[in-house]
Design a protein around this motif. Structure first.
Motif, PDB file in Angstrom:
ATOM      1  N   ILE A 145       0.858  -1.185   0.000  1.00 27.25           N
ATOM      2  CA  ILE A 145       0.000   0.000   0.000  1.00 27.25           C
ATOM      3  C   ILE A 145       0.899   1.241   0.000  1.00 27.25           C
ATOM      4  O   ILE A 145       1.612   1.511   0.972  1.00 27.25           O
ATOM      5  N   ALA A 146       0.856   1.990  -1.089  1.00 29.05           N
ATOM      6  CA  ALA A 146       1.674   3.199  -1.214  1.00 29.05           C
ATOM      7  C   ALA A 146       1.067   4.315  -0.365  1.00 29.05           C
ATOM      8  O   ALA A 146      -0.141   4.585  -0.442  1.00 29.05           O
ATOM      9  N   CYS A 147       1.909   4.951   0.455  1.00 29.91           N
ATOM     10  CA  CYS A 147       1.421   5.995   1.349  1.00 29.91           C
ATOM     11  C   CYS A 147       2.547   6.983   1.664  1.00 29.91           C
ATOM     12  O   CYS A 147       3.697   6.742   1.323  1.00 29.91           O
ATOM     13  N   PHE A 148       2.191   8.077   2.314  1.00 28.72           N
ATOM     14  CA  PHE A 148       3.191   9.037   2.758  1.00 28.72           C
ATOM     15  C   PHE A 148       2.700   9.732   4.019  1.00 28.72           C
ATOM     16  O   PHE A 148       1.507   9.719   4.334  1.00 28.72           O
ATOM     17  N   ILE A 149       3.633  10.322   4.744  1.00 30.26           N
ATOM     18  CA  ILE A 149       3.299  11.055   5.967  1.00 30.26           C
ATOM     19  C   ILE A 149       3.377  12.541   5.656  1.00 30.26           C
ATOM     20  O   ILE A 149       4.423  13.052   5.247  1.00 30.26           O
ATOM     21  N   LYS A 150       2.273  13.217   5.819  1.00 27.63           N
ATOM     22  CA  LYS A 150       2.201  14.668   5.634  1.00 27.63           C
ATOM     23  C   LYS A 150       2.453  15.331   6.994  1.00 27.63           C
ATOM     24  O   LYS A 150       2.069  14.789   8.026  1.00 27.63           O
ATOM     25  N   ASN A 151       3.080  16.475   6.995  1.00 31.32           N
ATOM     26  CA  ASN A 151       3.363  17.254   8.220  1.00 31.32           C
ATOM     27  C   ASN A 151       4.368  16.556   9.125  1.00 31.32           C
ATOM     28  O   ASN A 151       4.399  16.824  10.325  1.00 31.32           O
ATOM     29  N   GLU A 152       5.179  15.678   8.564  1.00 33.09           N
ATOM     30  CA  GLU A 152       6.101  14.903   9.387  1.00 33.09           C
ATOM     31  C   GLU A 152       7.058  15.798  10.178  1.00 33.09           C
ATOM     32  O   GLU A 152       7.405  15.495  11.309  1.00 33.09           O
ATOM     33  N   ARG A 153       7.465  16.903   9.602  1.00 33.92           N
ATOM     34  CA  ARG A 153       8.406  17.793  10.267  1.00 33.92           C
ATOM     35  C   ARG A 153       7.824  19.178  10.532  1.00 33.92           C
ATOM     36  O   ARG A 153       8.545  20.121  10.823  1.00 33.92           O
ATOM     37  N   LEU A 154       6.525  19.305  10.418  1.00 39.43           N
ATOM     38  CA  LEU A 154       5.887  20.613  10.576  1.00 39.43           C
ATOM     39  C   LEU A 154       5.882  21.100  12.020  1.00 39.43           C
ATOM     40  O   LEU A 154       5.599  22.260  12.283  1.00 39.43           O
ATOM     41  N   PHE A 155       6.259  20.223  12.973  1.00 34.14           N
ATOM     42  CA  PHE A 155       6.284  20.644  14.367  1.00 34.14           C
ATOM     43  C   PHE A 155       7.206  21.845  14.573  1.00 34.14           C
ATOM     44  O   PHE A 155       7.053  22.597  15.527  1.00 34.14           O
ATOM     45  N   THR A 156       8.157  22.061  13.674  1.00 34.03           N
ATOM     46  CA  THR A 156       9.061  23.207  13.799  1.00 34.03           C
ATOM     47  C   THR A 156       8.330  24.525  13.582  1.00 34.03           C
ATOM     48  O   THR A 156       8.815  25.569  13.999  1.00 34.03           O
ATOM     49  N   ALA A 157       7.155  24.485  12.943  1.00 41.65           N
ATOM     50  CA  ALA A 157       6.378  25.698  12.698  1.00 41.65           C
ATOM     51  C   ALA A 157       5.387  25.984  13.812  1.00 41.65           C
ATOM     52  O   ALA A 157       4.669  26.980  13.763  1.00 41.65           O
ATOM     53  N   MET A 158       5.333  25.114  14.816  1.00 40.56           N
ATOM     54  CA  MET A 158       4.371  25.291  15.892  1.00 40.56           C
ATOM     55  C   MET A 158       4.609  26.637  16.565  1.00 40.56           C
ATOM     56  O   MET A 158       5.734  27.023  16.844  1.00 40.56           O
ATOM     57  N   GLY A 159       3.555  27.338  16.802  1.00 42.25           N
ATOM     58  CA  GLY A 159       3.625  28.690  17.344  1.00 42.25           C
ATOM     59  C   GLY A 159       3.269  29.683  16.253  1.00 42.25           C
ATOM     60  O   GLY A 159       2.532  30.632  16.486  1.00 42.25           O
ATOM     61  N   GLU A 160       3.773  29.445  15.063  1.00 47.26           N
ATOM     62  CA  GLU A 160       3.420  30.250  13.899  1.00 47.26           C
ATOM     63  C   GLU A 160       2.139  29.706  13.260  1.00 47.26           C
ATOM     64  O   GLU A 160       1.376  30.446  12.674  1.00 47.26           O
ATOM     65  N   VAL A 161       1.968  28.397  13.376  1.00 36.68           N
ATOM     66  CA  VAL A 161       0.818  27.692  12.808  1.00 36.68           C
ATOM     67  C   VAL A 161       0.106  27.017  13.981  1.00 36.68           C
ATOM     68  O   VAL A 161       0.754  26.525  14.902  1.00 36.68           O
ATOM     69  N   PRO A 162      -1.228  26.983  13.998  1.00 33.56           N
ATOM     70  CA  PRO A 162      -1.929  26.294  15.090  1.00 33.56           C
ATOM     71  C   PRO A 162      -1.434  24.854  15.250  1.00 33.56           C
ATOM     72  O   PRO A 162      -1.221  24.157  14.252  1.00 33.56           O
ATOM     73  N   PHE A 163      -1.229  24.424  16.497  1.00 36.81           N
ATOM     74  CA  PHE A 163      -0.598  23.122  16.743  1.00 36.81           C
ATOM     75  C   PHE A 163      -1.357  21.961  16.126  1.00 36.81           C
ATOM     76  O   PHE A 163      -0.749  20.995  15.684  1.00 36.81           O
TER      77      PHE A 163
END
Length: 105
Positions: free
Chosen positions: A27-45
């Motif tokens: 099953i082909a898949c991907f993880i979105k927002n895998e590293r987006l935690f670095t934007a927390m504070g600028e973007v709603p958690f």
């Protein structure tokens, strides 16, 4: 393409394990927002949580069934159990009685 599951930050590493399981089952898949935690504070958690997406919509049900199997196995492992030999109550993650050495059945 459909989202299968959103993970909390505490479950983030689990997303990678489930992705590997799905890919091992074709099953082909991907993880979105895998590293987006670095934007927390600028973007709603809640917008930063990792999401597991399935490329082929026809594979979503199969992927959900595999995910349900993993979730059920995790729940079974976390349940406490009583050693039939010595009566010791053990936490679910123990596969063997620490008191007498009997393996969990």
């Amino acid at each position: 393409m459909k989202r299968l599951k959103t993970f909390s930050f505490a479950e983030g590493p689990q997303a990678g394990m489930i992705k590997g399981l799905l890919e091992a089952n074709g099953i082909a898949c991907f993880i979105k927002n895998e590293r987006l935690f670095t934007a927390m504070g600028e973007v709603p958690f809640v917008e930063c949580f990792p999401e597991l997406w399935i490329f082929d919509n026809d594979q979503v049900e199969r992927a959900a069934a595999l995910l349900a199997g993993v979730t059920a196995a995790d729940a079974a492992i976390s349940e406490s159990w009583t050693c039939p030999d010595c009566g010791e109550v053990l936490e679910g993650h123990f596969g063997q009685c620490w008191n007498c050495g009997r393996a969990r059945s």
